[in-house]
Design an enzyme around this catalytic site. Structure first.
Site, mmCIF file in Angstrom:
data_model
loop_
_atom_site.group_PDB
_atom_site.id
_atom_site.type_symbol
_atom_site.label_atom_id
_atom_site.label_comp_id
_atom_site.label_asym_id
_atom_site.label_seq_id
_atom_site.Cartn_x
_atom_site.Cartn_y
_atom_site.Cartn_z
ATOM 1 N N TYR A 109 0.820 -1.198 0.000
ATOM 2 C CA TYR A 109 0.000 0.000 0.000
ATOM 3 C C TYR A 109 0.860 1.256 0.000
ATOM 4 O O TYR A 109 2.041 1.240 0.354
ATOM 5 C CB TYR A 109 -0.933 0.040 1.211
ATOM 6 C CG TYR A 109 -0.198 0.200 2.523
ATOM 7 C CD1 TYR A 109 -0.001 1.460 3.080
ATOM 8 C CD2 TYR A 109 0.298 -0.906 3.201
ATOM 9 C CE1 TYR A 109 0.689 1.613 4.275
ATOM 10 C CE2 TYR A 109 0.985 -0.763 4.391
ATOM 11 C CZ TYR A 109 1.170 0.493 4.928
ATOM 12 O OH TYR A 109 1.859 0.634 6.110
ATOM 13 N N PHE A 119 2.502 9.823 3.194
ATOM 14 C CA PHE A 119 2.895 9.676 4.587
ATOM 15 C C PHE A 119 3.304 8.254 4.932
ATOM 16 O O PHE A 119 3.862 8.014 6.010
ATOM 17 C CB PHE A 119 1.780 10.147 5.532
ATOM 18 C CG PHE A 119 0.450 9.471 5.309
ATOM 19 C CD1 PHE A 119 0.178 8.222 5.834
ATOM 20 C CD2 PHE A 119 -0.537 10.111 4.560
ATOM 21 C CE1 PHE A 119 -1.041 7.607 5.624
ATOM 22 C CE2 PHE A 119 -1.763 9.504 4.340
ATOM 23 C CZ PHE A 119 -2.016 8.245 4.876
ATOM 24 N N ASP A 120 3.051 7.309 4.050
ATOM 25 C CA ASP A 120 3.445 5.930 4.336
ATOM 26 C C ASP A 120 3.424 5.127 3.049
ATOM 27 O O ASP A 120 2.594 5.368 2.169
ATOM 28 C CB ASP A 120 2.490 5.307 5.359
ATOM 29 C CG ASP A 120 3.001 4.001 5.934
ATOM 30 O OD1 ASP A 120 4.193 3.685 5.725
ATOM 31 O OD2 ASP A 120 2.220 3.293 6.590
ATOM 32 N N ILE A 137 -7.720 1.183 11.056
ATOM 33 C CA ILE A 137 -8.730 2.234 11.025
ATOM 34 C C ILE A 137 -9.981 1.678 10.341
ATOM 35 O O ILE A 137 -9.901 0.808 9.463
ATOM 36 C CB ILE A 137 -8.208 3.494 10.310
ATOM 37 C CG1 ILE A 137 -7.716 3.177 8.892
ATOM 38 C CG2 ILE A 137 -7.121 4.162 11.129
ATOM 39 C CD1 ILE A 137 -7.298 4.410 8.101
ATOM 40 N N TYR A 163 -8.717 8.928 11.042
ATOM 41 C CA TYR A 163 -8.180 9.375 12.330
ATOM 42 C C TYR A 163 -8.943 10.543 12.934
ATOM 43 O O TYR A 163 -8.489 11.128 13.919
ATOM 44 C CB TYR A 163 -6.700 9.717 12.170
ATOM 45 C CG TYR A 163 -5.871 8.487 11.931
ATOM 46 C CD1 TYR A 163 -5.537 7.627 12.967
ATOM 47 C CD2 TYR A 163 -5.451 8.147 10.645
ATOM 48 C CE1 TYR A 163 -4.802 6.479 12.758
ATOM 49 C CE2 TYR A 163 -4.708 6.994 10.416
ATOM 50 C CZ TYR A 163 -4.389 6.166 11.477
ATOM 51 O OH TYR A 163 -3.661 5.029 11.257
ATOM 52 N N PHE A 180 -5.491 5.966 -0.350
ATOM 53 C CA PHE A 180 -4.587 4.822 -0.359
ATOM 54 C C PHE A 180 -4.695 4.045 -1.663
ATOM 55 O O PHE A 180 -5.804 3.862 -2.192
ATOM 56 C CB PHE A 180 -4.922 3.833 0.763
ATOM 57 C CG PHE A 180 -4.541 4.275 2.136
ATOM 58 C CD1 PHE A 180 -3.264 4.052 2.628
ATOM 59 C CD2 PHE A 180 -5.462 4.912 2.954
ATOM 60 C CE1 PHE A 180 -2.913 4.438 3.901
ATOM 61 C CE2 PHE A 180 -5.120 5.308 4.231
ATOM 62 C CZ PHE A 180 -3.845 5.077 4.711
#
Length: 330
Positions: A109, A119-120, A137, A163, A180
Site C-alpha cells: 500500500y 505519509f506511508d 482504522i 483518524y 490509499f
C-alpha cells in the site's frame, strides 16, 4: 531487517511477542528511538511529517477542503461509495478469497493526503505489510472485507472512518481525508498467522545463534560465561562501575544485518542511567570497562530483549553495540 520486524509485529499482535523490558529503566538502551517503521494504517506514524493547520480558521478551511475533495471524487468514473462514506475504485480485480475482520491480511500500500503528500508506503520499504484486518482504522477494515486476494483498489477514506478530528502522530492532520492504493496479496486465519510467526521466529533464532557462533572465532572477540561477546576497541584508564553505579555513555546499537535501531551519537549527547536498570548484557559489559574505554558488544537474546523482543527489537535478536564509557557518575 524488514522481514524480522514483520514477523515480530505479527507475533506481538498474536500475543506471542510483547515488550519484555517495557519499564523506563530497561528501555535506556533504546532511548529516544523508533527504529521500526510504523504502519500508518495502524498508528499514523511514518516518515514524512505534514503541515498541520495551526489555527481554528485554518482547521475549518482544511476540513472544508477535504470534504470538497470527497464530493468531487465520488462523481469520478468507477468510484463506489458505501453507507459509511468510504469511497473506492477498482484498479485491478483478483479472484481470491476475501478476509473477515478476524483474519490477518498481507498488503502492499501507499498512503497520501489529498494534496499528494505521501505519509506511508510499504512499496518504499520494499516489503508488504501483514496485520489483522479488524485492528486497523475503520475505513481499512471495511475496504479489506470487500476486496479479494489479487485486487488493487484506490481508497478515499473520510476522516470519520480514519483518524477523525484529532489526526495521528503529528503526521496526519485532524479532519484529513486519506487516499490509499492498496493491493490485497494474501489472507491468513489467526491459526495460520500464528503458525507463520512461530516458523519465522525459529528461523530467525537459528540465524542469530549462527552469527554468534561464527563471531566468537573472530580476532579479538572475548566470550564470557554468560554468552556475552565483546571486543576492545580502546582501553581506558579510569575507574570501572559496579552494578549499582550511575554511568554516562555514548553508544550505537544495530541488529546483525547492520540496521541501526538506536544511537546517542545521532541524538548529539551521551545517555546517563543506573547500570542495574538496563538489559543484562549492558550491566555485565559496562562493569568490565573503565572510563575512557570503547568496546564493541555482541549480546545474545537472553542478555538483551529475550524471546519476546521490544518495540523495535525482534524476538530472539542478537544486538551489536559500540559503547564508550564516558564516566562513572556515582
Amino acid at each position: 531487517m524488514q522481514r524480522a520486524l514483520k514477523f515480530a509485529a505479527i507475533a506481538a499482535i498474536l500475543g506471542l511477542a510483547a515488550c519484555s523490558n517495557d519499564n523506563s529503566d530497561n528501555d535506556k538502551t533504546e532511548e529516544g528511538t523508533d527504529g521500526a517503521p510504523q504502519e500508518a494504517t495502524e498508528t499514523g506514524a511514518d516518515t514524512q511529517a505534514q503541515k498541520v493547520p495551526d489555527t481554528m480558521t485554518d482547521q475549518a478551511a482544511f476540513k472544508a477542503e477535504n470534504l470538497a475533495y470527497l464530493e468531487e471524487n465520488k462523481n469520478k468514473e468507477g468510484v463506489q461509495v458505501t453507507a459509511s462514506g468510504l469511497q473506492y475504485r477498482v484498479i485491478e480485480s483478483g479472484d481470491g478469497k476475501s478476509p473477515t475482520a478476524a483474519d490477518f491480511v498481507t498488503v502492499h500500500y501507499a498512503g497520501r493526503l489529498i494534496d499528494g503528500s505521501e505519509f506511508d508506503s510499504s512499496y518504499k520499504r520494499g516489503e508488504p505489510a501483514t496485520f489483522p484486518a479488524g485492528r486497523l482504522i475503520p475505513g481499512w477494515t471495511e475496504a479489506l472485507q470487500l476486496m479479494q486476494v489479487g485486487d488493487k483498489w484506490e481508497l478515499a477514506i473520510p476522516s470519520e472512518i480514519a483518524y477523525g478530528a484529532n489526526g495521528a502522530g503529528g503526521v496526519i492532520p485532524g479532519d484529513a481525508t486519506l487516499v490509499f492504493d492498496v493491493e490485497l496479496l494474501g489472507v491468513m486465519t489467526l491459526e495460520e498467522a500464528e503458525a507463520e510467526a512461530k516458523k519465522q521466529a525459529e528461523a530467525f533464532k537459528i540465524q542469530q545463534l549462527a552469527f554468534l557462533e561464527a563471531n566468537a572465532k573472530e580476532d579479538g572477540v572475548v566470550e564470557t560465561e554468560s554468552g556475552l561477546q565483546y571486543r576492545v576497541i580502546e582501553e581506558g584508564e579510569g575507574k570501572s562501575p559496579t552494578a549499582e553505579s550511575q554511568v554516562t555513555v555514548h553508544y550505537a546499537g544495530t541488529l546483525i544485518d547492520g540496521s541501526e535501531f538506536d544511537s546517542s551519537y545521532k541524538r548529539g549527547e551521551p545517555a546517563s542511567f543506573p547500570l542495574n536498570g538496563v538489559i543484562g548484557g549492558w550491566t555485565e559489559a559496562l562493569q568490565l570497562m573503565k572510563e575512557g574505554s570503547k568496546y564493541e558488544l555482541f549480546l545474545p537474546y537472553h542478555l538483551a530483549y529475550g524471546e519476546r523482543g521490544s518495540r523495535t527489537i525482534p524476538p530472539y535478536a542478537t544486538l551489536v553495540f559500540t559503547v564508550e564509557l564516558v564516566s562513572v557518575d556515582s
